[in-house]
Design a protein around this motif. Structure first.
Motif, PDB file in Angstrom:
ATOM      1  N   HIS A 293       0.793  -1.350   0.027  1.00 25.81           N
ATOM      2  CA  HIS A 293       0.022  -0.042   0.002  1.00 25.81           C
ATOM      3  C   HIS A 293       0.723   1.184   0.068  1.00 25.81           C
ATOM      4  N   GLY A 294       2.205   0.962  -0.268  1.00 24.78           N
ATOM      5  CA  GLY A 294       3.066   2.478  -0.084  1.00 24.78           C
ATOM      6  C   GLY A 294       2.565   3.268  -1.085  1.00 24.78           C
ATOM      7  N   LEU A 295       2.567   2.860  -2.469  1.00 17.91           N
ATOM      8  CA  LEU A 295       2.246   3.832  -3.495  1.00 17.91           C
ATOM      9  C   LEU A 295       0.829   4.257  -3.399  1.00 17.91           C
ATOM     10  N   HIS A 296      -0.077   3.543  -2.701  1.00 20.11           N
ATOM     11  CA  HIS A 296      -1.622   3.894  -2.794  1.00 20.11           C
ATOM     12  C   HIS A 296      -1.636   5.128  -1.638  1.00 20.11           C
ATOM     13  N   VAL A 302      -0.687  12.736  -1.750  1.00 18.94           N
ATOM     14  CA  VAL A 302      -0.156  13.883  -2.532  1.00 18.94           C
ATOM     15  C   VAL A 302      -1.386  14.510  -3.484  1.00 18.94           C
ATOM     16  N   CYS A 303      -2.429  13.411  -3.893  1.00 20.57           N
ATOM     17  CA  CYS A 303      -3.539  14.209  -4.713  1.00 20.57           C
ATOM     18  C   CYS A 303      -4.346  15.102  -3.606  1.00 20.57           C
ATOM     19  N   VAL A 373     -12.129   7.966 -12.712  1.00 19.14           N
ATOM     20  CA  VAL A 373     -12.631   8.972 -13.827  1.00 19.14           C
ATOM     21  C   VAL A 373     -12.950  10.291 -13.400  1.00 19.14           C
ATOM     22  N   ILE A 374     -13.653  10.232 -12.170  1.00 22.87           N
ATOM     23  CA  ILE A 374     -14.149  11.680 -11.736  1.00 22.87           C
ATOM     24  C   ILE A 374     -12.941  12.316 -11.234  1.00 22.87           C
ATOM     25  N   GLN A 375     -11.830  11.851 -10.683  1.00 20.51           N
ATOM     26  CA  GLN A 375     -10.778  12.452 -10.136  1.00 20.51           C
ATOM     27  C   GLN A 375      -9.708  13.046 -11.306  1.00 20.51           C
ATOM     28  N   MET A 376      -9.910  12.050 -12.396  1.00 20.06           N
ATOM     29  CA  MET A 376      -8.797  12.731 -13.486  1.00 20.06           C
ATOM     30  C   MET A 376      -9.542  13.792 -13.894  1.00 20.06           C
ATOM     31  N   MET A 377     -10.946  13.527 -14.493  1.00 20.22           N
ATOM     32  CA  MET A 377     -11.702  14.585 -15.082  1.00 20.22           C
ATOM     33  C   MET A 377     -11.397  15.872 -14.391  1.00 20.22           C
ATOM     34  N   GLY A 378     -11.691  15.738 -12.921  1.00 24.39           N
ATOM     35  CA  GLY A 378     -11.864  16.986 -12.370  1.00 24.39           C
ATOM     36  C   GLY A 378     -10.377  17.941 -12.261  1.00 24.39           C
ATOM     37  N   THR A 499      -2.830  10.475  -9.509  1.00 24.40           N
ATOM     38  CA  THR A 499      -4.015   9.825  -9.440  1.00 24.40           C
ATOM     39  C   THR A 499      -3.876   8.480 -10.353  1.00 24.40           C
ATOM     40  N   PHE A 500      -2.783   8.138 -10.746  1.00 28.40           N
ATOM     41  CA  PHE A 500      -2.394   6.842 -11.331  1.00 28.40           C
ATOM     42  C   PHE A 500      -2.153   5.671 -10.425  1.00 28.40           C
ATOM     43  N   PHE A 501      -1.638   6.428  -9.278  1.00 28.23           N
ATOM     44  CA  PHE A 501      -1.157   5.625  -8.193  1.00 28.23           C
ATOM     45  C   PHE A 501      -2.514   5.007  -7.275  1.00 28.23           C
ATOM     46  N   VAL A 502      -3.520   5.402  -7.535  1.00 29.42           N
ATOM     47  CA  VAL A 502      -4.543   5.027  -6.597  1.00 29.42           C
ATOM     48  C   VAL A 502      -5.682   3.965  -7.416  1.00 29.42           C
ATOM     49  N   PRO A 503      -5.852   2.949  -6.789  1.00 35.29           N
ATOM     50  CA  PRO A 503      -6.723   1.993  -7.577  1.00 35.29           C
ATOM     51  C   PRO A 503      -8.084   2.239  -7.538  1.00 35.29           C
ATOM     52  N   GLU A 504      -8.704   1.567  -8.353  1.00 30.28           N
ATOM     53  CA  GLU A 504     -10.209   1.841  -8.422  1.00 30.28           C
ATOM     54  C   GLU A 504     -10.905   0.729  -7.473  1.00 30.28           C
ATOM     55  N   ALA A 505     -11.938   1.416  -6.811  1.00 24.99           N
ATOM     56  CA  ALA A 505     -12.490   0.812  -5.932  1.00 24.99           C
ATOM     57  C   ALA A 505     -14.123   0.356  -6.366  1.00 24.99           C
ATOM     58  N   LYS A 506     -14.534   1.028  -7.240  1.00 24.80           N
ATOM     59  CA  LYS A 506     -15.887   0.875  -7.646  1.00 24.80           C
ATOM     60  C   LYS A 506     -16.559  -0.629  -7.878  1.00 24.80           C
TER      61      LYS A 506
END
Length: 534
Positions: A293-296, A302-303, A373-378, A499-506
């Protein structure tokens, strides 16, 4: 291969949306209501505090808070929030979510009331006691970030979990607008009762002695909604995931959720013992946590950090916008109460049009298009609109172009809330193991609050004009608003990359999203075949 899920956790993941979900949203959201109300209301009354306590006889303009006092009054709550996020985040994993939850709420209620009762014979004394109580108010608010997010994520089903957590965070919008409405009502009531001329007509009479009650009433009102939910917070059972996975009492978790979900849940003692014995335990500072989970954690921290730099610095431009579109006349042409009324009206309109819709767009779409997607778009749209403000900045500030500036500014707020301002709160409550979930959320949130301090106060100095004759009283020269906007656009780009370091949980259970379902596999498989969870 993933291990079997405890029946109580499966029942939570698959539960249909029920009344208890909505009551949990309101109960958990009241902390954010108070948070937003406090931050919003203090910005409404700082001008009034300057008029009351820093009036200079003979001056052609009303009194204002000196830069260091203004920074302290506004910023001390941020410092308290950062400390509270780290402390209560850690405590929530050690003592349980529920046991700590009541502490944070009572701290907010007591300090809200105490802020309005700030005392002293001098301006320095009043401001010092106000700052003292606002620090501890922020400390309580800070605790609500990791606890509310974690509790809501652990109560929710996996299908609509994102929307439920987002709805808790969206209570900030109601806190904003309520702060504005309360300030409007109180200032209008006092203005009708105590008639006062404009400052330029009579500097002393423009600020009636009764004005000292106005800011106190506005600040204290924030305690009422929080106090109303205290009983229900205490009635909430501990989350099943904490009870089963951290306290290792799956039987109690099943009993609690049987009451909440109104279905019969019984755990097989053999499965419970087997899963408890097979669980891999690793701490926050272990190599195993760093590997998994270090990168997560770096991504979420950072985000949130760069988002809050950009988000909180946007308040710098409000005074320019309000003056440009005629919402806020020059201070000397108004009485103290009239100024409070007009500032509250202007900021309420911004909250209503630019802030609140973004929160609820996130609630509506987060479980459809996902967090990533929402975070990238925002972040992308915030970058676009900030560059759109910065590149032709001189065009926007010339007469006749102010409406376009307001529209661009409102869209920046909209995509912050329908974007990373919501997702940075949601994701850390989903992607970390149950025993470290509250701690990791607290670390991420504290990183964000450090960004807020830089955004609100670092850029207050940085955005000052490069021309010494055009800076605000008491401030040194800075890089100017246009260059500040370019720096903020850069912050948004950094957030987009991380944001690319954060996995999708949907659509995943919390155990799937955090990799807890794979823990005993990593322990029992031979080392040369060990797999790294995503």
């Amino acid at each position: 291969m993933a291990r079997d899920q405890l029946e109580v956790l499966s029942a939570l993941d698959l539960a249909k949306t029920q009344w208890y979900h909505f009551t949990a949203i309101v109960i958990a959201g009241m902390g954010f209501f108070t948070d937003a109300y406090d931050l919003f209301s203090i910005s409404l009354v700082t001008k009034l505090l300057g008029r009351i306590y820093y009036y200079e006889p003979g001056s052609s303009t009303p009194g204002t808070l000196p830069p260091n006092v203004s920074a302290a009054v506004n910023g001390v709550a941020f410092c308290g929030t950062l400390s509270g996020q780290l402390f209560f985040g850690w405590l929530g994993d050690k003592m349980g979510r529920k046991r700590v939850y009541g502490m944070t709420l009572m701290m907010m209620v007591i300090c809200c009331v105490a802020s309005g009762l700030s005392f002293g014979h001098t301006a320095k004394g009043v401001m010092s006691t106000l700052c003292f109580f606002r620090f501890w108010l922020g400390f309580g608010i800070g605790g609500d970030y990791p606890l509310s997010a974690t509790i809501m994520s652990e109560y929710a089903n996996k299908k609509t979990r994102g929307a439920f957590i987002a709805a808790v965070f969206a209570m900030q919008g109601f806190g904003n607008i309520t702060g504005g409405i309360v300030a409007l009502i109180v200032s209008a009531s006092f203005k009708a009762k105590y008639k006062a001329p404009a400052y330029e007509v009579d500097p002393v009479a423009s600020t009636p002695p009764e004005c000292d009650y106005v800011w106190r009433i506005v600040l204290m009102f924030g305690a009422i909604p929080a106090l109303m939910t205290y009983y229900w917070r205490m009635k909430m059972p501990e989350t099943a995931r904490y009870t089963a996975l951290v306290a290792k009492n799956a039987k109690q978790a099943a009993a609690d959720m049987t009451t909440v979900l109104q279905v019969d849940i019984e755990e097989d003692p053999t499965k419970v013992a087997e899963l408890s014995n097979s669980r891999v335990q690793f701490g926050l500072f272990s190599k195993e946590f760093l590997r998994r989970h270090g990168l997560h954690l770096m991504g979420t921290a950072v985000c949130w950090f760069v988002l809050d730099i950009a988000f909180y610095s946007q308040n710098l431009f409000q005074k320019d916008i309000f003056s440009a579109v005629g919402w806020l006349p020059k201070a000397k042409t108004m009485s103290a109460l009239e100024e409070v009324f007009k500032i509250a009206r202007a900021q309420s309109l911004v909250a209503l049009c630019g802030t609140i819709p973004g929160y609820w767009f996130t609630v509506a779409f987060i479980d459809i298009i996902g967090r990533f997607v929402i975070q990238m778009m925002g972040f992308f749209m915030m970058t676009v609109f900030m560059l759109g403000l910065a590149i032709p900045y001189h065009h926007w500030t010339t007469k006749g172009n102010h409406i376009g500036f307001v529209v661009m500014y409102a869209f920046t707020f909209f995509f912050a809330n329908f974007g990373p301002n919501s997702t940075t709160f949601i994701v850390p409550a989903e992607i970390f193991p149950a025993r470290l979930r509250s701690t990791c959320h607290g670390i991420s949130a504290a990183s964000g609050k450090a960004g807020a301090i830089i955004g609100a106060f670092g850029f207050l100095y940085a955005a000052q004009s490069t021309d010494p004759t055009k800076t605000d009283p008491g401030y040194p020269t800075g890089i100017g608003i246009r260059n500040s906007l370019f720096v903020l656009a850069g912050c948004n780009l950094i957030g987009l990359v991380f944001t690319f370091f954060v996995p999708e949980a949907k659509g995943k259970s919390l155990e799937e999203a955090s990799g807890e379902n794979e823990e005993e596999v990593a322990e029992t498989e031979p080392r040369h075949t060990r797999t790294v969870p995503v």
